[in-house]
Structure formats: structure tokens, C-alpha cells
Design a protein around this motif. Structure first.
Motif, PDB file in Angstrom:
ATOM      1  N   LEU A  21       0.863  -1.164   0.000  1.00 48.12           N
ATOM      2  CA  LEU A  21       0.000   0.000   0.000  1.00 48.12           C
ATOM      3  C   LEU A  21       0.906   1.222   0.000  1.00 48.12           C
ATOM      4  O   LEU A  21       1.805   1.329   0.837  1.00 48.12           O
ATOM      5  CB  LEU A  21      -0.877  -0.017   1.259  1.00 48.12           C
ATOM      6  N   SER A  22       0.705   2.103  -0.956  1.00 39.29           N
ATOM      7  CA  SER A  22       1.470   3.347  -1.007  1.00 39.29           C
ATOM      8  C   SER A  22       0.515   4.499  -0.763  1.00 39.29           C
ATOM      9  O   SER A  22      -0.523   4.602  -1.416  1.00 39.29           O
ATOM     10  CB  SER A  22       2.130   3.523  -2.379  1.00 39.29           C
ATOM     11  N   LEU A  23       0.882   5.349   0.192  1.00 40.95           N
ATOM     12  CA  LEU A  23       0.017   6.460   0.581  1.00 40.95           C
ATOM     13  C   LEU A  23       0.796   7.754   0.623  1.00 40.95           C
ATOM     14  O   LEU A  23       1.956   7.770   1.052  1.00 40.95           O
ATOM     15  CB  LEU A  23      -0.540   6.232   1.997  1.00 40.95           C
ATOM     16  N   GLY A  24       0.149   8.822   0.237  1.00 39.28           N
ATOM     17  CA  GLY A  24       0.693  10.141   0.505  1.00 39.28           C
ATOM     18  C   GLY A  24       0.401  10.470   1.961  1.00 39.28           C
ATOM     19  O   GLY A  24      -0.674  10.152   2.457  1.00 39.28           O
ATOM     20  N   VAL A  25       1.362  11.059   2.655  1.00 40.44           N
ATOM     21  CA  VAL A  25       1.184  11.414   4.062  1.00 40.44           C
ATOM     22  C   VAL A  25       1.478  12.901   4.221  1.00 40.44           C
ATOM     23  O   VAL A  25       2.575  13.359   3.906  1.00 40.44           O
ATOM     24  CB  VAL A  25       2.118  10.588   4.980  1.00 40.44           C
ATOM     25  N   ASN A  53       8.816   8.104   3.922  1.00 35.55           N
ATOM     26  CA  ASN A  53       9.793   9.054   3.396  1.00 35.55           C
ATOM     27  C   ASN A  53       9.274  10.463   3.648  1.00 35.55           C
ATOM     28  O   ASN A  53       8.280  10.888   3.051  1.00 35.55           O
ATOM     29  CB  ASN A  53      10.006   8.797   1.903  1.00 35.55           C
ATOM     30  N   PHE A  54       9.958  11.162   4.553  1.00 40.12           N
ATOM     31  CA  PHE A  54       9.562  12.528   4.904  1.00 40.12           C
ATOM     32  C   PHE A  54       9.612  13.451   3.695  1.00 40.12           C
ATOM     33  O   PHE A  54       8.677  14.209   3.427  1.00 40.12           O
ATOM     34  CB  PHE A  54      10.470  13.049   6.032  1.00 40.12           C
ATOM     35  N   THR A  55      10.698  13.407   2.947  1.00 35.61           N
ATOM     36  CA  THR A  55      10.897  14.304   1.807  1.00 35.61           C
ATOM     37  C   THR A  55       9.832  14.098   0.732  1.00 35.61           C
ATOM     38  O   THR A  55       9.309  15.061   0.176  1.00 35.61           O
ATOM     39  CB  THR A  55      12.295  14.098   1.199  1.00 35.61           C
ATOM     40  N   MET A  56       9.514  12.847   0.467  1.00 35.33           N
ATOM     41  CA  MET A  56       8.538  12.533  -0.576  1.00 35.33           C
ATOM     42  C   MET A  56       7.097  12.550  -0.051  1.00 35.33           C
ATOM     43  O   MET A  56       6.159  12.391  -0.830  1.00 35.33           O
ATOM     44  CB  MET A  56       8.838  11.161  -1.184  1.00 35.33           C
ATOM     45  N   GLU A  57       6.931  12.710   1.269  1.00 39.50           N
ATOM     46  CA  GLU A  57       5.608  12.667   1.907  1.00 39.50           C
ATOM     47  C   GLU A  57       4.863  11.397   1.505  1.00 39.50           C
ATOM     48  O   GLU A  57       3.723  11.427   1.053  1.00 39.50           O
ATOM     49  CB  GLU A  57       4.787  13.905   1.566  1.00 39.50           C
ATOM     50  N   ARG A  58       5.528  10.264   1.697  1.00 43.29           N
ATOM     51  CA  ARG A  58       5.015   8.992   1.192  1.00 43.29           C
ATOM     52  C   ARG A  58       5.250   7.882   2.204  1.00 43.29           C
ATOM     53  O   ARG A  58       6.302   7.821   2.834  1.00 43.29           O
ATOM     54  CB  ARG A  58       5.772   8.675  -0.095  1.00 43.29           C
ATOM     55  N   ALA A  59       4.287   6.987   2.313  1.00 43.05           N
ATOM     56  CA  ALA A  59       4.419   5.780   3.131  1.00 43.05           C
ATOM     57  C   ALA A  59       4.198   4.575   2.237  1.00 43.05           C
ATOM     58  O   ALA A  59       3.219   4.518   1.484  1.00 43.05           O
ATOM     59  CB  ALA A  59       3.406   5.779   4.272  1.00 43.05           C
ATOM     60  N   ASP A  60       5.110   3.635   2.293  1.00 41.75           N
ATOM     61  CA  ASP A  60       4.991   2.373   1.566  1.00 41.75           C
ATOM     62  C   ASP A  60       4.917   1.276   2.613  1.00 41.75           C
ATOM     63  O   ASP A  60       5.847   1.097   3.404  1.00 41.75           O
ATOM     64  CB  ASP A  60       6.191   2.165   0.642  1.00 41.75           C
TER      65      ASP A  60
END
Length: 83
Positions: A21-25, A53-60
Motif C-alpha cells: 500500500l502506497s500512501l501520501g502522508v 519518506n519525509f521528503t517525498m511525503e510517502r508511506a509504503d
């Protein structure tokens, strides 16, 4: 999940056992926030791996769909006051 949230599920893959699951955070202010989210998600039953990933604002997140629903993962992030 908010209306502008984007989630992407990939099908079961025997090579990595589970779904991804990939999410924008939104709402992270530093790399420690990413670490906090990773740790909390990693403690959820059924979550096999979480990378934020803080920089990409992403959670995998790699998870076992027989043990946890993707909605519960999103709810956990929202409960930590991240969007």
C-alpha cells in the motif's frame, strides 16, 4: 481517507509475501515524524514492513491482507494526526 488522498494497492506477490500500500502522508514536519509513523505502523498486527519518506511525503507499507485491512492502516495514520 480524505478525498484527495491517493492509495495504491499492488496484488499479492509471492516474492515479497503480502500486498503493498502506497500512501501520501501530509503533516510531517521532520524526519522524526516519519520515524514515528514507521514505528507505529510496524507495531500493527499484519503490517510486515513500513517505510515512510519525509521528503517525498510517502508511506509504503507491506501487509498481510488476511490480518489487517488497508483501511485500518490509513486510520492508524489519521489517528496520529497526519493526513
Amino acid at each position: 481517507m480524505t478525498s484527495n488522498a491517493q492509495a495504491q494497492l499492488t496484488p499479492n506477490d509471492p516474492a515479497n509475501e503480502g500486498r503493498e500500500l502506497s500512501l501520501g502522508v501530509k503533516g510531517m514536519t521532520c524526519a522524526n515524524c516519519a520515524g514515528h509513523i514507521e514505528k507505529a505502523l510496524g507495531q500493527l498486527a499484519g503490517v510486515l514492513d513500513a517505510r515512510v519518506n519525509f521528503t517525498m511525503e510517502r508511506a509504503d507499507i507491506r501487509f498481510d491482507p488476511d490480518r489487517i485491512d488497508p483501511v485500518a492502516i490509513v486510520k492508524a495514520i489519521l489517528d496520529m494526526d497526519y493526513g
